[in-house]
Design a protein around this motif. Structure first.
Motif, PDB file in Angstrom:
ATOM      1  N   TYR A 191     -44.976 -11.630  -1.735  1.00  0.00           N
ATOM      2  CA  TYR A 191     -44.936 -10.636  -1.571  1.00  0.00           C
ATOM      3  C   TYR A 191     -45.263  -9.527  -2.079  1.00  0.00           C
ATOM      4  O   TYR A 191     -45.390  -8.438  -1.429  1.00  0.00           O
ATOM      5  CB  TYR A 191     -42.885 -10.780  -1.996  1.00  0.00           C
ATOM      6  N   HIS A 192     -46.171  -9.999  -3.334  1.00  0.00           N
ATOM      7  CA  HIS A 192     -46.960  -9.199  -4.412  1.00  0.00           C
ATOM      8  C   HIS A 192     -48.223  -9.208  -3.615  1.00  0.00           C
ATOM      9  O   HIS A 192     -49.137  -8.533  -4.265  1.00  0.00           O
ATOM     10  CB  HIS A 192     -46.889  -9.547  -5.739  1.00  0.00           C
ATOM     11  N   GLY A 193     -48.969 -10.112  -2.313  1.00  0.00           N
ATOM     12  CA  GLY A 193     -49.843  -9.967  -2.165  1.00  0.00           C
ATOM     13  C   GLY A 193     -51.038 -10.575  -2.697  1.00  0.00           C
ATOM     14  O   GLY A 193     -52.259 -10.498  -1.659  1.00  0.00           O
ATOM     15  N   HIS A 194     -50.881 -10.817  -3.927  1.00  0.00           N
ATOM     16  CA  HIS A 194     -51.623 -11.825  -4.902  1.00  0.00           C
ATOM     17  C   HIS A 194     -51.854 -12.648  -4.236  1.00  0.00           C
ATOM     18  O   HIS A 194     -51.331 -13.481  -4.074  1.00  0.00           O
ATOM     19  CB  HIS A 194     -51.535 -11.740  -6.442  1.00  0.00           C
ATOM     20  N   ASP A 195     -53.038 -13.638  -4.699  1.00  0.00           N
ATOM     21  CA  ASP A 195     -53.166 -14.820  -4.133  1.00  0.00           C
ATOM     22  C   ASP A 195     -52.422 -15.387  -5.411  1.00  0.00           C
ATOM     23  O   ASP A 195     -52.263 -15.579  -6.146  1.00  0.00           O
ATOM     24  CB  ASP A 195     -54.560 -14.947  -4.336  1.00  0.00           C
ATOM     25  N   LEU A 196     -52.777 -17.462  -4.762  1.00  0.00           N
ATOM     26  CA  LEU A 196     -51.553 -18.549  -4.913  1.00  0.00           C
ATOM     27  C   LEU A 196     -52.465 -19.082  -6.704  1.00  0.00           C
ATOM     28  O   LEU A 196     -53.438 -18.906  -6.613  1.00  0.00           O
ATOM     29  CB  LEU A 196     -51.534 -19.581  -4.449  1.00  0.00           C
ATOM     30  N   PRO A 197     -52.330 -18.921  -7.690  1.00  0.00           N
ATOM     31  CA  PRO A 197     -52.733 -19.238  -8.461  1.00  0.00           C
ATOM     32  C   PRO A 197     -52.836 -21.131  -7.826  1.00  0.00           C
ATOM     33  O   PRO A 197     -52.664 -22.076  -7.942  1.00  0.00           O
ATOM     34  CB  PRO A 197     -52.225 -19.338 -10.205  1.00  0.00           C
ATOM     35  N   VAL A 198     -54.467 -21.376  -8.175  1.00  0.00           N
ATOM     36  CA  VAL A 198     -55.178 -22.735  -7.524  1.00  0.00           C
ATOM     37  C   VAL A 198     -54.790 -23.610  -8.938  1.00  0.00           C
ATOM     38  O   VAL A 198     -55.895 -22.676 -10.348  1.00  0.00           O
ATOM     39  CB  VAL A 198     -56.702 -21.866  -7.512  1.00  0.00           C
ATOM     40  N   PRO A 199     -54.876 -24.340  -8.375  1.00  0.00           N
ATOM     41  CA  PRO A 199     -54.598 -25.482  -9.866  1.00  0.00           C
ATOM     42  C   PRO A 199     -55.789 -26.146 -11.041  1.00  0.00           C
ATOM     43  O   PRO A 199     -56.740 -25.987  -9.556  1.00  0.00           O
ATOM     44  CB  PRO A 199     -53.747 -27.282  -9.596  1.00  0.00           C
ATOM     45  N   ARG A 200     -56.000 -26.229 -11.880  1.00  0.00           N
ATOM     46  CA  ARG A 200     -57.401 -26.979 -11.967  1.00  0.00           C
ATOM     47  C   ARG A 200     -57.239 -28.394 -12.792  1.00  0.00           C
ATOM     48  O   ARG A 200     -56.063 -28.324 -13.581  1.00  0.00           O
ATOM     49  CB  ARG A 200     -58.156 -26.152 -13.174  1.00  0.00           C
ATOM     50  N   PHE A 201     -58.508 -29.226 -12.349  1.00  0.00           N
ATOM     51  CA  PHE A 201     -58.036 -30.677 -13.281  1.00  0.00           C
ATOM     52  C   PHE A 201     -58.964 -30.685 -14.948  1.00  0.00           C
ATOM     53  O   PHE A 201     -59.845 -29.893 -14.533  1.00  0.00           O
ATOM     54  CB  PHE A 201     -58.901 -31.131 -12.139  1.00  0.00           C
ATOM     55  N   ALA A 202     -57.669 -31.338 -15.080  1.00  0.00           N
ATOM     56  CA  ALA A 202     -58.118 -31.999 -16.531  1.00  0.00           C
ATOM     57  C   ALA A 202     -58.131 -33.396 -17.342  1.00  0.00           C
ATOM     58  O   ALA A 202     -56.985 -33.547 -17.057  1.00  0.00           O
ATOM     59  CB  ALA A 202     -57.875 -30.694 -17.861  1.00  0.00           C
ATOM     60  N   SER A 203     -59.114 -34.095 -17.685  1.00  0.00           N
ATOM     61  CA  SER A 203     -59.433 -35.410 -17.669  1.00  0.00           C
ATOM     62  C   SER A 203     -58.218 -36.038 -18.683  1.00  0.00           C
ATOM     63  O   SER A 203     -58.417 -35.195 -19.914  1.00  0.00           O
ATOM     64  CB  SER A 203     -60.356 -35.533 -17.859  1.00  0.00           C
ATOM     65  N   LEU A 204     -56.914 -36.507 -18.777  1.00  0.00           N
ATOM     66  CA  LEU A 204     -56.477 -36.824 -20.012  1.00  0.00           C
ATOM     67  C   LEU A 204     -56.490 -38.775 -20.277  1.00  0.00           C
ATOM     68  O   LEU A 204     -55.155 -38.780 -19.904  1.00  0.00           O
ATOM     69  CB  LEU A 204     -55.466 -36.356 -19.823  1.00  0.00           C
ATOM     70  N   TYR A 205     -57.466 -39.121 -20.516  1.00  0.00           N
ATOM     71  CA  TYR A 205     -57.424 -40.185 -19.818  1.00  0.00           C
ATOM     72  C   TYR A 205     -57.021 -41.273 -21.462  1.00  0.00           C
ATOM     73  O   TYR A 205     -56.905 -40.438 -22.519  1.00  0.00           O
ATOM     74  CB  TYR A 205     -59.064 -40.996 -20.246  1.00  0.00           C
ATOM     75  N   GLY A 206     -55.504 -42.210 -21.073  1.00  0.00           N
ATOM     76  CA  GLY A 206     -55.342 -43.040 -22.049  1.00  0.00           C
ATOM     77  C   GLY A 206     -53.778 -41.858 -22.035  1.00  0.00           C
ATOM     78  O   GLY A 206     -53.739 -42.636 -23.217  1.00  0.00           O
ATOM     79  N   TYR A 207     -53.480 -40.571 -21.727  1.00  0.00           N
ATOM     80  CA  TYR A 207     -52.244 -40.167 -21.843  1.00  0.00           C
ATOM     81  C   TYR A 207     -51.050 -40.840 -21.490  1.00  0.00           C
ATOM     82  O   TYR A 207     -50.679 -40.934 -23.291  1.00  0.00           O
ATOM     83  CB  TYR A 207     -52.014 -39.348 -21.604  1.00  0.00           C
ATOM     84  N   ALA A 208     -50.848 -41.810 -21.198  1.00  0.00           N
ATOM     85  CA  ALA A 208     -49.768 -42.826 -21.019  1.00  0.00           C
ATOM     86  C   ALA A 208     -50.067 -43.447 -23.099  1.00  0.00           C
ATOM     87  O   ALA A 208     -48.627 -43.667 -22.921  1.00  0.00           O
ATOM     88  CB  ALA A 208     -49.568 -44.019 -20.253  1.00  0.00           C
ATOM     89  N   ARG A 209     -50.867 -44.682 -23.315  1.00  0.00           N
ATOM     90  CA  ARG A 209     -50.778 -45.115 -24.338  1.00  0.00           C
ATOM     91  C   ARG A 209     -50.510 -43.969 -25.418  1.00  0.00           C
ATOM     92  O   ARG A 209     -49.889 -44.716 -26.558  1.00  0.00           O
ATOM     93  CB  ARG A 209     -52.458 -45.988 -24.223  1.00  0.00           C
ATOM     94  N   LYS A 210     -50.996 -42.792 -25.200  1.00  0.00           N
ATOM     95  CA  LYS A 210     -51.121 -42.453 -26.275  1.00  0.00           C
ATOM     96  C   LYS A 210     -49.606 -42.120 -26.782  1.00  0.00           C
ATOM     97  O   LYS A 210     -48.999 -41.585 -28.388  1.00  0.00           O
ATOM     98  CB  LYS A 210     -52.077 -40.792 -26.638  1.00  0.00           C
ATOM     99  N   LEU A 211     -49.074 -41.226 -25.408  1.00  0.00           N
ATOM    100  CA  LEU A 211     -47.401 -41.351 -26.118  1.00  0.00           C
ATOM    101  C   LEU A 211     -46.943 -41.777 -26.491  1.00  0.00           C
ATOM    102  O   LEU A 211     -45.827 -41.551 -27.184  1.00  0.00           O
ATOM    103  CB  LEU A 211     -46.919 -40.308 -24.299  1.00  0.00           C
ATOM    104  N   LYS A 212     -47.140 -43.041 -25.997  1.00  0.00           N
ATOM    105  CA  LYS A 212     -46.238 -44.194 -26.180  1.00  0.00           C
ATOM    106  C   LYS A 212     -46.058 -44.178 -27.736  1.00  0.00           C
ATOM    107  O   LYS A 212     -45.647 -44.970 -28.647  1.00  0.00           O
ATOM    108  CB  LYS A 212     -47.005 -45.479 -25.207  1.00  0.00           C
TER     109      LYS A 212
END
Length: 350
Positions: A191-212
């Motif tokens: 409605y405000h006429g601006h573009d949709l923000p486009v996602p950017r990709f960022a690697s986060l290798y091994g995130y599951a192991r680190k969070l665990k």
């Protein structure tokens, strides 16, 4: 509702509300919104099924107002259904303001008892098991959302709740291929006429192991700290409840079964908390001004392209803050991630 609940069917003439309806919306539609709204209204008057396909943040709800008001004035009973409780909770106060003289009921799991005969019912699709041939006009918002699109009994519940031969209208940004209607409107701009923000990709290798192991990956920690320092509200989407609950630190977190989900989301909206962790339960039906979003494990199967598009659609929704950061943290880029980004870029070019 349970299998032992007693359901009573009324076989006489249908009840009618006694309200003199008032339309108290003073907003103004953009030319694109106006066109789509008029097309939907024409379909409603002709009792022909309509698909309103509009990008996230296009102002889909506002487009429904003229069709709902026209139906109420014609003495018809209207239902707006959605698969998620959060959508109903967000819509209810908005509809109360727009139709102040109309009896409106909001039905969802745990909803309080509500008095009177409702001319306008807002309900999760699960709640429509209660009704049979009750509504003259039915709108299904977020018609591609889980569990509705994957559960045939919910789809049948919507059909059963509508009166015989009543058209069902659908509203979504990401329609499934099976969603077929007589007429269709496409709204490709917010409605405000601006573009949709486009996602950017960022690697986060091994995130599951680190969070665990109780450690937040450095890039993700930096992202959270940067938003917190600059007082920017944020959402961090995680692929599983297990990962959500074991996430290190004291950030508030919500999931589908969380008893205080509504209150925590309200705290974020009122800036009482810096941000929160969530599952895909908040992928749609939530608007937070100037919110920024991170998806952790964006390559995982739970994050389909439609889910990622909806999640991205949380960002940049307000006129004052039409941009914002949406980042897909990943352990390898998936086709779904690529498809979501391509779809958003495609909308911006159209």
């Amino acid at each position: 509702m349970s299998s032992c609940s007693e359901l009573l069917l009324w076989s006489k003439e249908h009840a009618r509300g006694a309200n003199a309806h008032v339309f108290a919306w003073s907003g103004q539609l953009t030319p694109l919104q106006q066109k789509a709204s008029e097309e939907l209204l024409a379909s409603v008057r002709q009792n022909k099924s309509h698909l309103l396909r509009a990008v996230c943040g296009a102002g889909k709800t506002e487009l429904l107002f003229p069709s709902i008001f026209a139906s109420l004035q014609a003495g018809k009973r209207v239902c707006v259904a959605a698969p998620r409780t959060d959508v109903i909770l967000e819509l209810f106060p908005r509809f109360q303001k727009v139709f102040p003289k109309t009896t409106i009921h909001a039905l969802y799991g745990g909803a309080p008892d509500q008095e009177g005969f409702a001319d306008l019912v807002l309900a999760t699709t699960h709640q429509l098991y209660r009704f049979e041939k009750a509504f003259d006009v039915v709108f299904v918002d977020e018609a591609d959302a889980f569990p509705y699109y994957a559960d045939e009994t919910l789809q049948q519940a919507v059909i059963k709740a509508a009166k015989q031969h009543a058209a069902i209208h659908y509203v979504t940004a990401t329609p499934t291929k099976s969603l077929k209607t007589t007429n269709q409107s496409i709204l490709s701009r917010r409605y405000h006429g601006h573009d949709l923000p486009v996602p950017r990709f960022a690697s986060l290798y091994g995130y599951a192991r680190k969070l665990k192991k109780g450690s937040v990956p450095y890039k993700l920690q930096q992202w959270i700290e940067e938003k917190t320092t600059n007082n920017i509200p944020f959402l961090v989407f995680l692929p599983t409840i297990e990962m959500l609950e074991s996430f290190p630190g004291h950030l508030p977190r919500v999931h589908a079964e969380h008893p205080k989900r509504k209150e925590i989301v309200m705290q974020l909206r009122e800036k009482k908390i810096p941000g929160l962790l969530t599952t895909t339960i908040l992928e749609r039906g939530i608007t937070i001004e100037n919110v920024h979003v991170a998806v952790v494990g964006a390559e995982q199967k739970i994050f389909t392209s439609s889910a990622l598009i909806q999640i991205s659609g949380r960002v940049g929704r307000s006129f004052q803050y039409p941009a914002g950061d949406i980042v897909f943290f990943h352990h390898g880029i998936s086709y779904e991630m690529d498809n979501a980004k391509a779809a958003i870029e495609g909308w911006n070019k159209s």
